[in-house]
Design an enzyme around this catalytic site. Sequence first.
Site, PDB file in Angstrom:
ATOM      1  N   CYS A 206       0.804  -1.228   0.000  1.00 35.20           N
ATOM      2  CA  CYS A 206       0.000   0.000   0.000  1.00 35.20           C
ATOM      3  C   CYS A 206       0.834   1.274   0.000  1.00 35.20           C
ATOM      4  O   CYS A 206       0.285   2.372  -0.068  1.00 35.20           O
ATOM      5  CB  CYS A 206      -0.945  -0.013   1.197  1.00 35.20           C
ATOM      6  SG  CYS A 206      -1.975  -1.489   1.243  1.00 35.20           S
TER       7      CYS A 206
ATOM      8  N   HIS B  41      -2.668   7.896   6.076  1.00 35.03           N
ATOM      9  CA  HIS B  41      -2.905   6.584   5.475  1.00 35.03           C
ATOM     10  C   HIS B  41      -4.313   6.132   5.849  1.00 35.03           C
ATOM     11  O   HIS B  41      -5.046   5.633   5.004  1.00 35.03           O
ATOM     12  CB  HIS B  41      -1.845   5.595   5.952  1.00 35.03           C
ATOM     13  CG  HIS B  41      -1.896   4.276   5.256  1.00 35.03           C
ATOM     14  ND1 HIS B  41      -1.825   4.158   3.886  1.00 35.03           N
ATOM     15  CD2 HIS B  41      -2.023   3.007   5.737  1.00 35.03           C
ATOM     16  CE1 HIS B  41      -1.902   2.884   3.543  1.00 35.03           C
ATOM     17  NE2 HIS B  41      -2.025   2.171   4.646  1.00 35.03           N
TER      18      HIS B  41
ATOM     19  N   GLU C  97      -0.948   5.049  13.447  1.00 35.32           N
ATOM     20  CA  GLU C  97      -0.581   6.255  12.709  1.00 35.32           C
ATOM     21  C   GLU C  97      -0.797   7.501  13.559  1.00 35.32           C
ATOM     22  O   GLU C  97      -0.012   8.452  13.498  1.00 35.32           O
ATOM     23  CB  GLU C  97      -1.374   6.354  11.411  1.00 35.32           C
ATOM     24  CG  GLU C  97      -0.897   7.496  10.522  1.00 35.32           C
ATOM     25  CD  GLU C  97      -1.608   7.565   9.187  1.00 35.32           C
ATOM     26  OE1 GLU C  97      -1.154   8.351   8.328  1.00 35.32           O
ATOM     27  OE2 GLU C  97      -2.609   6.848   8.984  1.00 35.32           O
TER      28      GLU C  97
ATOM     29  N   LYS D  36      -9.566   8.117   2.209  1.00 37.98           N
ATOM     30  CA  LYS D  36     -10.048   6.743   2.022  1.00 37.98           C
ATOM     31  C   LYS D  36     -11.475   6.580   2.527  1.00 37.98           C
ATOM     32  O   LYS D  36     -12.157   5.607   2.178  1.00 37.98           O
ATOM     33  CB  LYS D  36      -9.118   5.754   2.726  1.00 37.98           C
ATOM     34  CG  LYS D  36      -7.748   5.601   2.072  1.00 37.98           C
ATOM     35  CD  LYS D  36      -6.901   4.568   2.799  1.00 37.98           C
ATOM     36  CE  LYS D  36      -5.538   4.375   2.146  1.00 37.98           C
ATOM     37  NZ  LYS D  36      -4.639   5.535   2.349  1.00 37.98           N
TER      38      LYS D  36
ATOM     39  N   HIS E  37      -9.750   2.008  -0.061  1.00 36.85           N
ATOM     40  CA  HIS E  37      -8.284   1.877  -0.051  1.00 36.85           C
ATOM     41  C   HIS E  37      -7.825   1.300  -1.391  1.00 36.85           C
ATOM     42  O   HIS E  37      -8.071   0.138  -1.690  1.00 36.85           O
ATOM     43  CB  HIS E  37      -7.870   0.977   1.104  1.00 36.85           C
ATOM     44  CG  HIS E  37      -6.404   0.899   1.332  1.00 36.85           C
ATOM     45  ND1 HIS E  37      -5.472   1.551   0.540  1.00 36.85           N
ATOM     46  CD2 HIS E  37      -5.679   0.227   2.283  1.00 36.85           C
ATOM     47  CE1 HIS E  37      -4.267   1.294   0.984  1.00 36.85           C
ATOM     48  NE2 HIS E  37      -4.364   0.493   2.033  1.00 36.85           N
TER      49      HIS E  37
ATOM     50  N   PHE F 212       1.891  -3.397   4.055  1.00 35.10           N
ATOM     51  CA  PHE F 212       2.252  -4.696   4.610  1.00 35.10           C
ATOM     52  C   PHE F 212       3.728  -4.971   4.330  1.00 35.10           C
ATOM     53  O   PHE F 212       4.251  -4.635   3.265  1.00 35.10           O
ATOM     54  CB  PHE F 212       1.428  -5.808   3.950  1.00 35.10           C
ATOM     55  CG  PHE F 212      -0.003  -5.891   4.424  1.00 35.10           C
ATOM     56  CD1 PHE F 212      -0.492  -5.121   5.461  1.00 35.10           C
ATOM     57  CD2 PHE F 212      -0.880  -6.770   3.807  1.00 35.10           C
ATOM     58  CE1 PHE F 212      -1.805  -5.209   5.883  1.00 35.10           C
ATOM     59  CE2 PHE F 212      -2.204  -6.878   4.211  1.00 35.10           C
ATOM     60  CZ  PHE F 212      -2.668  -6.098   5.249  1.00 35.10           C
TER      61      PHE F 212
END
Length: 413
Positions: free
Chosen positions: A164, A303, A314, A334, A339, A398
Site C-alpha cells: 500500500c 494513510h 498512525e 479513504k 483503499h 504490509f
Amino acid sequence: MNNRVVITGMGVVSPIGNTVESYWNGLKEGVCGIKTLPEELQLEGIKVRVAGTVTDFSPEPYLDKREAKRVARFSQFAIYASKKAIEMAQLDMEKEDANKVGVIIGSGIGALDVIEEETRKLHEKGAKRVSPLFVPMAIANMAAGNVSMHIGAKGICSTVVTACASGTHSIGEAFRTLKLGVNDVILAGGAEACICPLGIAGFNSLTALSTTEDPKKASIPFDKNRNGFVLGEGAGILVMETLEHAKKRGAKILAEVVGYGATGDAYHITKPAEGGEGAARAMQMALEEAGISPEEIDYINAHGTSTEINDASETMAIQTVFGKDTKVAISSTKSMTGHLLGAAGGIEAIAIAKAVEEDFIPPTIGYETPDEACPLDYVPNVGRSQKVRYALSNSLGFGGHNATIIMKKWEEA
C-alpha cells in the site's frame, strides 16, 4: 545536483471521478464513492458487501477495444491517467528528449483479476488454454511498461512494489531521480485493480476488510466503530519535472515536491511497528529534507485505512513527530474512495497537491464516534477552507513499508 522538483500535470481514475476536477470536487464535497458489490462479487460465506469500484470507466480514446483486451485493467487505468496528466501538463513528447522522460508507476499486486481468470482456465480447460498474454498482462511492472510505450518515454522505466506504499514510494523515487538530474520529466504514481473474488477472499481471510453493509458507514477512519478497510481501485499519476525544465517550456506549475521519507519497520508482515515508530521516522525524514519544522505542516493526508490497529498506530506516529496535543489538520480521503492499495499514494498525492493549490482541506466523512486512541483533529465530515502552504501524505504497507511525501504551495523564490 539538487534540482527543485515541481508538478505540472495530474491524471486520475477513482471511485469518485475520472478527471482531476470531478475527483477533487468529490473530495471537497464529501462524496462517498463506496458502492454495494454486484451479486457476482458477493461471495458465499463472506460478509464483505461493499467496495470502492470504478463503474464509469472507458479506456477510449487512449485504447481501442481490440487493444484494451490485451491490457489488464490496472494498466488501462495507468495509461488513461497518464495521458490525462500529460494533457494537463501540455507536455509535447515530439519536442522532448525521450531519453530524459521516465516512468515510475507502482502497483501493490498487479493484475490479480487476470491471474484468477487464467488459473480458472488452467484447471477447467487445460494448460493449452492459458492465454499467451497471461504473463505480460499480469506482472506488476506492466503499468509502467505500457505507459512508457504509449507515450514514447525512454528514460527510467521502473515499478515500486511495496504493497500500500507503492504509489507514494514511486513518487518519492521520481523526486529523488529528478533532484539528481538523471531525467527531466517523470510520470509517477500508482495503479491497482484487485476487486475480484480472489482479492476479496484473500483480504477477508486476513480479517482486514469491513463487513459493514452500508456503503456510507463502511470506511470510517479514526472512528471508534471502524472494523476494517474497503477495497478500492483506480490510478493516480503525476507529471513531475525539474523546475528548470518546467520553466524552459513555460509549463504551469501546480505544486512543488520538497520532501520524501522511506523507512522499514523490520517488525511484522502485516502489523505496524509499536507506536508507529517506522511511520514517525518516515515523516521526520521528509521534514528534514524539506528543511521545515513540524509546525509548518498545515495538512496531513493520513494513510487512515479504517482498521483498528493502523489508525491508532498512525495517530501515535503523528503525535511522536508533531506533539501529543498537536492541532494539525488530518484527514483520510479513504473514507470516500476506499483503499486503492498500491494506487492509494497516487490519488492521495493529487489530493495534497490540490490542497496546497486551492487552500482547502478535504474531510474524513462518516466520522461519528470519537476514539480515545485517536484524539486528534481528523476534519470530521465537512472540509475546510484554510491556508495550506505545506501538506504531507503518508502511505504504510504490509511488510513494514513506510513512505511520506511533502508538497509545498508553488512559490517562485
